[in-house]
Write an enzyme that holds these catalytic residues in place. Structure first.
Site, PDB file in Angstrom:
ATOM      1  N   HIS A  55      85.324  87.076  52.224  1.00  0.00           N
ATOM      2  CA  HIS A  55      84.287  86.436  52.429  1.00  0.00           C
ATOM      3  C   HIS A  55      84.125  85.861  53.618  1.00  0.00           C
ATOM      4  CE1 HIS A  55      83.049  85.383  47.986  1.00  0.00           C
ATOM      5  NE2 HIS A  55      83.541  86.553  48.289  1.00  0.00           N
ATOM      6  N   GLU A  57      83.322  82.792  55.101  1.00  0.00           N
ATOM      7  CA  GLU A  57      84.098  81.637  55.130  1.00  0.00           C
ATOM      8  C   GLU A  57      85.503  81.532  55.090  1.00  0.00           C
ATOM      9  OE1 GLU A  57      80.608  80.731  52.266  1.00  0.00           O
ATOM     10  OE2 GLU A  57      81.724  82.408  52.731  1.00  0.00           O
ATOM     11  N   CYS A  85      80.628  79.670  47.789  1.00  0.00           N
ATOM     12  CA  CYS A  85      80.899  79.799  46.339  1.00  0.00           C
ATOM     13  C   CYS A  85      82.178  79.104  46.109  1.00  0.00           C
ATOM     14  CB  CYS A  85      81.197  81.412  46.257  1.00  0.00           C
ATOM     15  SG  CYS A  85      82.947  82.006  46.923  1.00  0.00           S
ATOM     16  N   CYS A  88      85.295  79.668  48.361  1.00  0.00           N
ATOM     17  CA  CYS A  88      85.042  79.254  50.026  1.00  0.00           C
ATOM     18  C   CYS A  88      84.837  77.691  50.090  1.00  0.00           C
ATOM     19  CB  CYS A  88      83.674  80.233  50.450  1.00  0.00           C
ATOM     20  SG  CYS A  88      84.154  81.868  50.478  1.00  0.00           S
TER      21      CYS A  88
END
Length: 326
Positions: A55, A57, A85, A88
């Protein structure tokens, strides 16, 4: 231009780069507030790396830790185009990031106030959270990405099974044509399968032009031709029902069955559900209609319930309820 906007613009640039490579468009930037140093940035790379952890992040946190030489990032802010999410948001907490600033809200997975709020979970470090910075711009990038993705899926589906396409019936003339198709198919299909008189009653109640107009006006139905290379091969009818799309009817002419046209039409019905932000398609099917039940199961539907509905005139519909997630 405010400082939050300046760094969010960079996060949006990274999101657009992700979209160009077919990744969900999310970009993240970690900034040390004392001097404005961009200590780390990242974008989604899940498809490229085939890694659930890739991801935006997570990449940004990893780079910032390497840049600043430690796992703690106090005095740093994270700018991310989409609400983080759970994974993250947790990474930001574990890194002791001061603030999480995000653009668009994520009602399904956002862990900074939407689905849940990590800053309100007791017993852990609590970062400051600011949402909605350049929300409109971030939302446009996300909507365009998923809109393009849906169009590509739709084009692929239309390229299968003889170029099957759903065309909405809007004008009165079109609705009269759909009604004529419905009467023809129901007369052929149901007359020998239902008790004497029930098929005729149901045709009058559900299939006529007048009935369709009432269902459109009172219940929000939409009717579609099922076309193959421009020719009518059947019809379908749907309506939003809470968070799901109700598939009321999907019928093909007898000579057009068994050619995977129904599967191609169903793929487009699922796209209709997605385009409306719905989570599933559901339908009812006669408990004794074994072939149709098997066909829907082959498409991925599951039986979730059953029921008997009184449709008037002494007739009932004894059905299974089936559903598929989209």
């Amino acid at each position: 231009m405010g400082i939050d906007t300046r760094y969010m613009e960079r996060a949006l640039q990274l999101a657009e780069e992700a979209a160009e490579e077919g990744e969900t468009p999310v970009g993240a930037v970690i900034v040390r507030r004392a001097d404005g140093l961009i200590a780390g940035e990242g974008r989604n790379r899940r498809e490229l790396l085939r890694n659930a952890l890739a991801h935006a992040e997570i990449e940004a946190v990893d780079k910032a830790c390497r840049t600043l030489g430690g796992w703690r990032l106090p005095g740093c802010d994270m700018y991310v185009s989409l609400e983080p999410c759970p994974m993250c948001a947790g990474a930001a907490v574990n890194a002791r990031i001061d603030r999480i600033i995000f653009g668009a809200y994520d009602s399904k997975s956002g862990f900074c106030g939407s689905a849940a709020d990590i800053s309100k979970i007791g017993g852990i470090y609590r970062p400051g959270i600011i949402g909605g910075v350049m929300e409109r711009e971030s939302g446009i990038i996300i909507k365009e990405f998923f809109g393009n993705l849906r169009r590509k899926r739709l084009e692929n589906n239309m390229g299968e099974s003889g170029n099957i396409k759903l065309v909405e019936a809007v004008s009165d003339d079109q609705l009269r044509r759909v009604a004529a198709i419905a009467v023809d198919i129901w007369t052929e299909y149901w007359t020998e399968r239902l008790p004497c008189g029930q098929a005729e009653y149901m045709i009058e109640k559900f299939c006529t032009y007048e009935a369709q107009k009432e269902y459109i006006k009172n219940e929000g139905y939409s009717y579609y031709f099922i076309k193959r290379d421009g020719d009518d091969v059947g019809y379908t009818a749907v309506k939003p029902d809470g968070e799901r799309l109700f598939l009321s009817k999907l019928y093909l002419y007898k000579d057009e069955r068994g050619k995977k046209y129904a599967s191609a039409a169903m793929a487009q019905i699922k796209e209709i559900a997605r385009s409306k932000g719905l989570t599933a398609v559901w339908l009812t099917v006669n408990k004794h209609n074994d072939n149709t039940i098997a066909a829907y199961k082959a498409m991925g539907f599951e039986i979730i319930d059953e029921g008997v509905a009184d449709i008037g005139n002494g007739y009932v519909m004894d059905d299974f309820y089936m559903e598929i997630k989209v």
